[in-house]
Design a protein around this motif. Structure first.
Motif, PDB file in Angstrom:
ATOM      1  N   THR A 532       0.824  -1.220   0.000  1.00 39.85           N
ATOM      2  CA  THR A 532       0.000   0.000   0.000  1.00 39.85           C
ATOM      3  C   THR A 532       0.849   1.257   0.000  1.00 39.85           C
ATOM      4  O   THR A 532       0.340   2.355   0.210  1.00 39.85           O
ATOM      5  CB  THR A 532      -0.918   0.020   1.231  1.00 39.85           C
ATOM      6  OG1 THR A 532      -0.098  -0.007   2.409  1.00 39.85           O
ATOM      7  CG2 THR A 532      -1.843  -1.173   1.226  1.00 39.85           C
ATOM      8  N   ASN A 533       2.149   1.126  -0.240  1.00 35.22           N
ATOM      9  CA  ASN A 533       3.002   2.305  -0.196  1.00 35.22           C
ATOM     10  C   ASN A 533       2.806   3.155  -1.445  1.00 35.22           C
ATOM     11  O   ASN A 533       2.327   2.690  -2.483  1.00 35.22           O
ATOM     12  CB  ASN A 533       4.473   1.903  -0.063  1.00 35.22           C
ATOM     13  CG  ASN A 533       4.900   0.963  -1.168  1.00 35.22           C
ATOM     14  OD1 ASN A 533       4.417  -0.151  -1.234  1.00 35.22           O
ATOM     15  ND2 ASN A 533       5.767   1.408  -2.044  1.00 35.22           N
ATOM     16  N   MET A 534       3.217   4.439  -1.358  1.00 38.51           N
ATOM     17  CA  MET A 534       3.072   5.396  -2.454  1.00 38.51           C
ATOM     18  C   MET A 534       4.359   6.212  -2.591  1.00 38.51           C
ATOM     19  O   MET A 534       4.939   6.634  -1.587  1.00 38.51           O
ATOM     20  CB  MET A 534       1.896   6.351  -2.212  1.00 38.51           C
ATOM     21  CG  MET A 534       0.525   5.702  -2.239  1.00 38.51           C
ATOM     22  SD  MET A 534      -0.794   6.906  -1.967  1.00 38.51           S
ATOM     23  CE  MET A 534      -0.628   7.146  -0.183  1.00 38.51           C
ATOM     24  N   ASP A 535       4.805   6.421  -3.843  1.00 41.14           N
ATOM     25  CA  ASP A 535       5.880   7.362  -4.148  1.00 41.14           C
ATOM     26  C   ASP A 535       5.231   8.660  -4.579  1.00 41.14           C
ATOM     27  O   ASP A 535       4.404   8.684  -5.503  1.00 41.14           O
ATOM     28  CB  ASP A 535       6.776   6.840  -5.270  1.00 41.14           C
ATOM     29  CG  ASP A 535       7.412   5.501  -4.928  1.00 41.14           C
ATOM     30  OD1 ASP A 535       7.407   5.149  -3.735  1.00 41.14           O
ATOM     31  OD2 ASP A 535       7.898   4.825  -5.855  1.00 41.14           O
ATOM     32  N   ILE A 536       5.592   9.773  -3.917  1.00 39.88           N
ATOM     33  CA  ILE A 536       4.952  11.056  -4.204  1.00 39.88           C
ATOM     34  C   ILE A 536       6.037  12.137  -4.311  1.00 39.88           C
ATOM     35  O   ILE A 536       7.001  12.150  -3.534  1.00 39.88           O
ATOM     36  CB  ILE A 536       3.929  11.460  -3.114  1.00 39.88           C
ATOM     37  CG1 ILE A 536       2.842  10.397  -2.971  1.00 39.88           C
ATOM     38  CG2 ILE A 536       3.286  12.790  -3.449  1.00 39.88           C
ATOM     39  CD1 ILE A 536       1.757  10.745  -1.982  1.00 39.88           C
ATOM     40  N   GLY A 537       5.854  13.044  -5.266  1.00 44.95           N
ATOM     41  CA  GLY A 537       6.658  14.258  -5.349  1.00 44.95           C
ATOM     42  C   GLY A 537       5.735  15.451  -5.491  1.00 44.95           C
ATOM     43  O   GLY A 537       4.916  15.509  -6.421  1.00 44.95           O
ATOM     44  N   LEU A 538       5.809  16.425  -4.559  1.00 43.34           N
ATOM     45  CA  LEU A 538       4.929  17.595  -4.571  1.00 43.34           C
ATOM     46  C   LEU A 538       5.775  18.856  -4.630  1.00 43.34           C
ATOM     47  O   LEU A 538       6.790  18.978  -3.930  1.00 43.34           O
ATOM     48  CB  LEU A 538       4.047  17.626  -3.317  1.00 43.34           C
ATOM     49  CG  LEU A 538       3.032  16.478  -3.163  1.00 43.34           C
ATOM     50  CD1 LEU A 538       2.263  16.629  -1.870  1.00 43.34           C
ATOM     51  CD2 LEU A 538       2.084  16.443  -4.342  1.00 43.34           C
ATOM     52  N   VAL A 539       5.363  19.810  -5.462  1.00 44.48           N
ATOM     53  CA  VAL A 539       6.072  21.084  -5.632  1.00 44.48           C
ATOM     54  C   VAL A 539       5.080  22.219  -5.415  1.00 44.48           C
ATOM     55  O   VAL A 539       4.012  22.244  -6.048  1.00 44.48           O
ATOM     56  CB  VAL A 539       6.693  21.203  -7.036  1.00 44.48           C
ATOM     57  CG1 VAL A 539       7.475  22.507  -7.148  1.00 44.48           C
ATOM     58  CG2 VAL A 539       7.595  20.025  -7.327  1.00 44.48           C
ATOM     59  N   TRP A 540       5.433  23.118  -4.525  1.00 44.16           N
ATOM     60  CA  TRP A 540       4.669  24.366  -4.367  1.00 44.16           C
ATOM     61  C   TRP A 540       5.421  25.464  -5.114  1.00 44.16           C
ATOM     62  O   TRP A 540       6.573  25.770  -4.813  1.00 44.16           O
ATOM     63  CB  TRP A 540       4.516  24.742  -2.898  1.00 44.16           C
ATOM     64  CG  TRP A 540       3.973  26.136  -2.702  1.00 44.16           C
ATOM     65  CD1 TRP A 540       4.627  27.240  -2.281  1.00 44.16           C
ATOM     66  CD2 TRP A 540       2.623  26.565  -2.967  1.00 44.16           C
ATOM     67  NE1 TRP A 540       3.808  28.329  -2.246  1.00 44.16           N
ATOM     68  CE2 TRP A 540       2.561  27.945  -2.658  1.00 44.16           C
ATOM     69  CE3 TRP A 540       1.486  25.925  -3.422  1.00 44.16           C
ATOM     70  CZ2 TRP A 540       1.401  28.684  -2.801  1.00 44.16           C
ATOM     71  CZ3 TRP A 540       0.320  26.665  -3.553  1.00 44.16           C
ATOM     72  CH2 TRP A 540       0.285  28.022  -3.244  1.00 44.16           C
ATOM     73  N   VAL A 541       4.791  26.034  -6.146  1.00 43.32           N
ATOM     74  CA  VAL A 541       5.403  27.071  -6.979  1.00 43.32           C
ATOM     75  C   VAL A 541       4.904  28.429  -6.486  1.00 43.32           C
ATOM     76  O   VAL A 541       3.702  28.686  -6.485  1.00 43.32           O
ATOM     77  CB  VAL A 541       5.058  26.867  -8.467  1.00 43.32           C
ATOM     78  CG1 VAL A 541       5.733  27.936  -9.303  1.00 43.32           C
ATOM     79  CG2 VAL A 541       5.482  25.476  -8.929  1.00 43.32           C
TER      80      VAL A 541
END
Length: 679
Positions: A532-541
């Motif tokens: 159930t794991n997740m790879d996530i990349g989030l960017v606040w511009v």
């Protein structure tokens, strides 16, 4: 008297008739094919000719820019601008500047002292370095200099018209800096009229090259009467013979040309082609934009006069093909008579005897070819016909019903399964923020989203606010239907986390998403085979603060301007890992001209090549650096093509997501034309 043709005569007559009937469409299709090939080669010829001439025009401009940069960045130039009254420094500068002057296209150079605003100019007639005049902010004609020095760019290319001499000059202005301090402006010039006149005279047969500005005013043409000097007229004055629209007969074609010119300006490097009528004759126009000059190159191709395809070989080739066709027809007719018709006559006599009930009639089975095999099969068939006739119809009917029933059940099951998966795909696509991305970023983003199956475990997110926007990608464990189900749950968790923490803190969002996923999917209640794991990349511009805030879980953020490449690494643990982690933000300056990339591991792990290895980070980073300066749509096509070429016969291993975005380009301030030098 009626003539009755046998099989032999009918075969020959049918063959001859078929050849005659096939000849007409064959000739028509051949002619159309030659015409299409000719049109294709004409279009390719016009595009390649236009590209070549654009390079011939832009090459001297690039050379002039390189010389101006060397001149402005010279240590001798900077030392003299520090102390312009020092005789020794002045002598060294004059000696070196003379060498540069001889290499400049106009055999002249200029330099401006930023401290005093003195303007120096030297050419072959007067190499002595004296101030020609002093620039002033109050003078409107001097505004170009102060606008250039106030801009953030290191150089500027300015095209101005000398209204006294009625000539166009291209000036290259390069800032002189020393340890970040502005010392002045220096550069050279290129006489565009002489260069473009030489280019026009060197045109190929059947080709008429023209240089026009974005307003459509003709700047270079083989007919000097059509060349406009000065600023040109109105873009709507299409009756003026110095306007390119005046060459075209049809009003709709004029509108088409205007649209193609605008398209070429929006996408430099693309060559646009269209067919028009000029002087009552069809012409093929190709349009390309030269950004260095902010002019367009228009090439008119006369396909009748240009040497596109050689015609001397065409008619001999047609004659040879007709001769070969006649020989093949004769050989076919003879072979048909000898090998087929004669044996069939013997087989017909035997078949008539069998039809009369004499199954003992001997068939010609002595041949060891298809005719002999047919005779043997026919004889065997005669012995079996009586037995099979009794029960064949009932067996066929029974078997047909069974097959129809099984096929109907299989088709229904397949339809239900396909409809379910297709419906799941529609639902999954509905959570993708394509409309929000198009509304907020328009052409400043590109997405490659390729699930391994109809549905997958990858998706991307976007949330726009007045202060900035949140953008990222998510790679859920698994693919296909299980992965798609995880994306539904992950999307709900992310929306809840944004509502709780806000969109401007990616690290806080990752921590909250991790906490919520562990509550909804406790590890103790799940089988060990389910991930159930997740790879996530989030960017606040954050455009007002000119920076990016990035936080990632097993995903990295890449940034490049085509020369440099930066990789901002995310945390090594995915969300939902058995050992929880604390995710932190990383801050990156938001650089104009840079492109930013987020990529799931499906791209990097794709098997391919000679040994079936993964695509890998090294190959991905090299591809990224080589494509970073290209338009986003072209980059996306290059990434997809590179991945397909590397994959070869290997199937897609995992879901693939690649997200590219960039900031809005800064609007450059208009530059006033340079005033002519005094004297």
């Amino acid at each position: 008297m009626a003539v009755h043709l046998g099989l032999r005569g009918k075969s020959v007559a049918t063959l001859l008739l078929a050849c005659l009937l096939a000849l007409i469409p064959a000739l028509f299709i051949g002619w159309k094919a030659v015409d299409e090939v000719r049109r294709y080669f004409a279009t390719a010829y016009a595009e390649q000719y236009t590209l070549l001439q654009m390079q011939r025009i832009s090459a001297p401009v690039s050379r002039e820019l390189a010389l101006s940069r060397r001149f402005a960045n010279s240590v001798v130039t900077r030392e003299w601008l520090r102390q312009p009254d020092d005789p020794e420094r002045r002598a060294r500068f004059l000696a070196e500047a003379e060498g540069f002057r001889q290499q400049f296209g106009s055999n002249a150079y200029f330099i401006i002292d930023h401290a005093t605003h003195d303007y120096y100019f030297a050419d072959r007639r007067d190499a002595e370095l004296l101030p020609r005049y002093r620039l002033s902010r109050s003078e409107g004609e001097d505004a170009w200099y102060f606008d250039t020095m106030a801009s953030t760019s290191t150089f500027d290319i300015d095209i101005s018209v000398d209204h006294v001499l009625q000539r166009s000059m291209l000036w290259v202005n390069v800032k002189v800096r020393d340890n970040g301090e502005l010392l002045g402006l220096a550069g050279g010039a290129l006489d565009l009229d002489n260069f473009l006149a030489h280019f026009i005279r060197a045109s190929a047969p059947g080709v008429t090259p023209m240089i026009v500005d974005p307003r459509g005013t003709i700047r270079a043409h083989p007919d000097q009467a059509r060349v406009a000097l000065g600023a040109g007229g109105s873009p709507f004055d299409t009756d003026n013979e110095q306007h390119i629209q005046s060459l075209i007969d049809n009003a709709d074609q004029r509108d088409d040309l205007r649209r193609e010119m605008q398209g070429a300006i929006r996408r430099p490097g693309d060559i646009r082609t269209l067919h028009v009528d000029i002087g009552g004759e069809p012409r093929l126009l190709s349009v390309g934009y030269i950004p260095e000059l902010q002019w367009l190159l228009v090439t008119s191709l006369d396909m009748q006069a240009a040497s596109i395809l050689e015609g001397r070989w065409f008619w001999p080739l047609v004659g040879a093909l007709l001769l070969i066709l006649a020989i093949l027809t004769s050989a076919f007719a003879y072979a048909t008579h000898r090998l087929i018709l004669t044996p069939l006559q013997r087989l017909t006599l035997s078949a008539r005897a069998i039809a009369d009930g004499d199954y003992r009639s001997r068939l010609p089975t002595e041949r060891r070819d298809e005719i002999g095999e047919l005779s043997q099969a026919f004889s065997h068939m005669a012995r079996q016909v009586e037995d099979y006739t009794r029960n064949l119809e009932s067996q066929v009917h029974e078997r047909t019903q069974e097959l129809e029933t099984a096929h109907a059940a299989m088709a229904a099951a397949h339809k239900k399964l396909g409809d379910s998966i297709q419906y799941a795909s529609i639902i999954q696509r509905a959570i993708l923020p394509d409309a929000q991305l198009s509304e907020h970023l328009a052409s400043r983003h590109a997405v490659l989203w390729k699930p391994r199956d109809t549905v997958g475990g990858d998706f991307y997110v976007f949330r726009g606010t007045p202060q900035g926007y949140l953008i990222g990608i998510v790679d859920c464990a698994g693919h296909g239907v299980p992965g798609a189900m995880m994306t539904m749950l992950a999307r709900a968790i992310i929306d809840h986390a944004i509502a709780q923490e806000g969109a401007d803190d990616p690290a806080a969002l990752l921590n909250e998403i991790d906490r919520q996923s562990r509550l909804l999917l406790p590890e103790a209640q799940l089988p060990s085979s389910i991930a159930t794991n997740m790879d996530i990349g989030l960017v606040w511009v954050d455009p007002p603060r000119h920076r990016l805030t990035y936080a990632g879980a097993k995903l990295d953020l890449y940034a490049s301007d085509g020369q440099q490449l930066e990789r901002i690494k995310g945390h090594k643990r995915a969300l939902g890992h058995r050992r929880p982690a604390i995710y932190c933000n990383q801050y990156v300056p938001l650089s104009p001209g840079w492109r930013y990339y987020l990529c799931s591991d499906g791209f990097l792990d794709q098997a391919g090549g000679h040994h079936g290895f993964g695509f890998g980070n090294g190959r991905f980073e090299e591809l990224l650096r080589s494509q970073a300066a290209a338009p986003l749509d072209a980059q996306l096509a290059a990434f997809e093509q590179a991945l397909d070429d590397y994959r070869g016969p290997h199937g897609q291993r995992d879901d693939i997501t690649l997200l590219i975005f960039c900031t809005a380009p800064e609007a450059s301030e208009p530059v006033s034309p340079r005033p002519p030098s005094p004297g």
